[in-house]
Enzyme design. Structure first.
Site, PDB file in Angstrom:
ATOM      1  N   ASN A  15       0.870  -1.189   0.000  1.00 22.19           N
ATOM      2  CA  ASN A  15       0.000   0.000   0.000  1.00 22.19           C
ATOM      3  C   ASN A  15       0.901   1.231   0.000  1.00 22.19           C
ATOM      4  O   ASN A  15       1.514   1.542   1.021  1.00 22.19           O
ATOM      5  CB  ASN A  15      -0.892  -0.051   1.249  1.00 22.19           C
ATOM      6  CG  ASN A  15      -1.690   1.227   1.456  1.00 22.19           C
ATOM      7  OD1 ASN A  15      -1.794   2.057   0.556  1.00 22.19           O
ATOM      8  ND2 ASN A  15      -2.253   1.382   2.643  1.00 22.19           N
ATOM      9  N   LYS A  63       0.015   4.223  -0.207  1.00 25.80           N
ATOM     10  CA  LYS A  63      -0.651   5.378   0.439  1.00 25.80           C
ATOM     11  C   LYS A  63      -0.472   6.636  -0.429  1.00 25.80           C
ATOM     12  O   LYS A  63      -0.418   6.525  -1.652  1.00 25.80           O
ATOM     13  CB  LYS A  63      -0.124   5.582   1.861  1.00 25.80           C
ATOM     14  CG  LYS A  63      -0.131   4.304   2.683  1.00 25.80           C
ATOM     15  CD  LYS A  63       0.138   4.551   4.139  1.00 25.80           C
ATOM     16  CE  LYS A  63       0.226   3.221   4.864  1.00 25.80           C
ATOM     17  NZ  LYS A  63       0.239   3.376   6.316  1.00 25.80           N
ATOM     18  N   HIS A 121      -9.277   0.895   5.390  1.00 27.42           N
ATOM     19  CA  HIS A 121      -7.965   1.077   6.022  1.00 27.42           C
ATOM     20  C   HIS A 121      -8.152   2.008   7.225  1.00 27.42           C
ATOM     21  O   HIS A 121      -8.960   2.936   7.183  1.00 27.42           O
ATOM     22  CB  HIS A 121      -6.971   1.665   5.018  1.00 27.42           C
ATOM     23  CG  HIS A 121      -5.561   1.652   5.535  1.00 27.42           C
ATOM     24  ND1 HIS A 121      -5.107   2.581   6.449  1.00 27.42           N
ATOM     25  CD2 HIS A 121      -4.535   0.811   5.294  1.00 27.42           C
ATOM     26  CE1 HIS A 121      -3.840   2.307   6.740  1.00 27.42           C
ATOM     27  NE2 HIS A 121      -3.467   1.244   6.053  1.00 27.42           N
ATOM     28  N   GLU A 165      -6.539   4.402   8.249  1.00 28.10           N
ATOM     29  CA  GLU A 165      -6.345   5.831   7.958  1.00 28.10           C
ATOM     30  C   GLU A 165      -7.607   6.434   7.343  1.00 28.10           C
ATOM     31  O   GLU A 165      -7.889   7.620   7.519  1.00 28.10           O
ATOM     32  CB  GLU A 165      -5.106   6.014   7.065  1.00 28.10           C
ATOM     33  CG  GLU A 165      -3.832   5.799   7.874  1.00 28.10           C
ATOM     34  CD  GLU A 165      -2.645   5.258   7.110  1.00 28.10           C
ATOM     35  OE1 GLU A 165      -2.644   5.309   5.861  1.00 28.10           O
ATOM     36  OE2 GLU A 165      -1.706   4.759   7.770  1.00 28.10           O
ATOM     37  N   GLU A 225      -4.970  -5.347  10.751  1.00 27.03           N
ATOM     38  CA  GLU A 225      -3.912  -4.355  10.951  1.00 27.03           C
ATOM     39  C   GLU A 225      -4.147  -3.609  12.269  1.00 27.03           C
ATOM     40  O   GLU A 225      -4.937  -2.650  12.309  1.00 27.03           O
ATOM     41  CB  GLU A 225      -3.935  -3.332   9.815  1.00 27.03           C
ATOM     42  CG  GLU A 225      -3.733  -3.927   8.437  1.00 27.03           C
ATOM     43  CD  GLU A 225      -3.231  -2.878   7.460  1.00 27.03           C
ATOM     44  OE1 GLU A 225      -2.123  -3.057   6.960  1.00 27.03           O
ATOM     45  OE2 GLU A 225      -3.910  -1.882   7.243  1.00 27.03           O
ATOM     46  N   GLY A 246       3.028   1.687  10.803  1.00 24.56           N
ATOM     47  CA  GLY A 246       4.038   2.740  10.659  1.00 24.56           C
ATOM     48  C   GLY A 246       4.803   3.065  11.933  1.00 24.56           C
ATOM     49  O   GLY A 246       5.485   4.081  11.999  1.00 24.56           O
ATOM     50  N   SER A 264       3.842  -2.690  10.245  1.00 23.57           N
ATOM     51  CA  SER A 264       5.298  -2.737  10.420  1.00 23.57           C
ATOM     52  C   SER A 264       5.928  -4.047   9.954  1.00 23.57           C
ATOM     53  O   SER A 264       6.887  -4.532  10.558  1.00 23.57           O
ATOM     54  CB  SER A 264       5.666  -2.433  11.878  1.00 23.57           C
ATOM     55  OG  SER A 264       5.261  -1.121  12.205  1.00 23.57           O
TER      56      SER A 264
HETATM   57  C1  PEP Z   1      -0.527  -0.088   6.297  1.00 22.69           C
HETATM   58  O1  PEP Z   1      -0.748   1.097   6.408  1.00 22.69           O
HETATM   59  O2  PEP Z   1      -1.355  -0.814   5.717  1.00 22.69           O
HETATM   60  C2  PEP Z   1       0.678  -0.623   6.890  1.00 22.69           C
HETATM   61  C3  PEP Z   1       0.689  -1.867   7.226  1.00 22.69           C
HETATM   62  O3  PEP Z   1       1.733   0.252   7.059  1.00 22.69           O
HETATM   63  P1  PEP Z   1       3.218  -0.118   7.601  1.00 22.69           P
HETATM   64  O4  PEP Z   1       3.630  -1.406   6.918  1.00 22.69           O
HETATM   65  O5  PEP Z   1       4.047   1.036   7.194  1.00 22.69           O
HETATM   66  O6  PEP Z   1       3.091  -0.308   9.065  1.00 22.69           O
END
Ligand code: PEP
Length: 254
Positions: free
Chosen positions: A13, A15, A101, A103, A171, A177, A217
């Site tokens: 992703n 983003k 998601h 976000e 997630e 992040g 992460s």
């Molecule tokens: C995400 O936003 O879907 C995500 C998993 O981000 P990150 O891998 O940077 O934690």
């Protein structure tokens, strides 16, 4: 519960990252996959910003690497300034669309019912829906992880969900992040619970076949351990999907 291993999916992703030049990273990924001694043991997907989806589709053509959108509107078209429909994503080369998601849930106040309608819009357009779920740090500290994930799953799952049109991504919001990840035991517990709920909601066969991705992460150094957990059928990757080299390190976990 038995270890369940549908073909894994590793989805990146991007983003709100990526101008046209970012397609070069995808080109590097395409080259590395094509030049590898053996075929990847997982499906690979990149979800770039919608502005470069067509360019990325051209770049990935014939490589087997699939593309996805990051969000879609619930309607096909109309007076919705700035929004993008699932049909538009499909037209630009997407095969899937992330919905719900964290976000989007946080920044845009998306509810479970809206996420469900977005997943159904993705299906209407012929896209696979990647439905994201996950608890916040506060919910986790109150011991509400299973309850929250269960509620989100039941209320966000689209009508007619099956293993061909739907993927679940767990997630934990606090792991996105941040460099933090849950313990192996915690991930196994939540994924096992999601599997059990999918079976209860959709029946044995479909419930067992739907992929459950872990996101938060994931990087090359922890991918092998995370991807080896029971009922983890791949990864949704944010930061570590932006550079081909990092993303290839995760793909190599298979
Ligand atoms: C995400 O936003 O879907 C995500 C998993 O981000 P990150 O891998 O940077 O934690």
């Amino acid at each position: 519960m038995a270890v369940n291993r549908p073909k894994p999916l590793v989805a990146g992703n991007w983003k709100m990252n990526g101008l046209k030049a970012a397609a070069k990273e995808l080109a590097l990924l395409v080259k590395a996959v094509a030049g590898a001694k053996s075929k990847p043991r997982c499906d690979i997907m990149i979800c770039p910003p919608a502005t470069i989806l067509s360019l990325c589709a051209e770049t990935a053509r014939g490589s087997g690497i699939k593309l996805g959108g990051q969000d879609c509107h619930t309607e096909i078209s109309g007076a919705h300034t700035g929004d993008i429909s699932a049909e538009m994503l499909k037209n630009a080369g997407a095969r899937a669309c992330i919905v719900g998601h964290s976000e989007r849930r946080t920044d845009h106040g998306e509810s479970n019912s809206e996420v469900k309608r977005k997943a159904e819009a993705a299906h209407r357009a012929g896209l696979m829906a990647i439905v994201c779920l996950g608890e916040t740090a506060a919910e986790r500290s109150l011991g509400k992880t299973i309850k929250i994930v269960g509620q989100q799953l039941k209320a966000s799952l689209p009508e007619g969900a099956d293993h061909k049109n739907c993927v679940i991504a767990y997630e934990p919001v606090w792991a996105i992040g941040t460099g933090k990840t849950p313990t192996v035991a915690d991930i196994a517990k939540v994924h096992g619970y999601i599997r059990k709920r999918l079976i209860a909601l959709l029946g044995d066969e479909t419930g067992m076949k739907i992929k459950i991705l872990y996101g938060g992460s994931v990087k090359a150094s922890n991918a092998k351990e995370l991807m080896g957990i029971s009922n983890v059928n791949g990864a949704l990757v944010g930061g570590a999907s932006l550079k081909a080299k990092d993303f290839l390190g995760i793909i190599a976990a298979y």
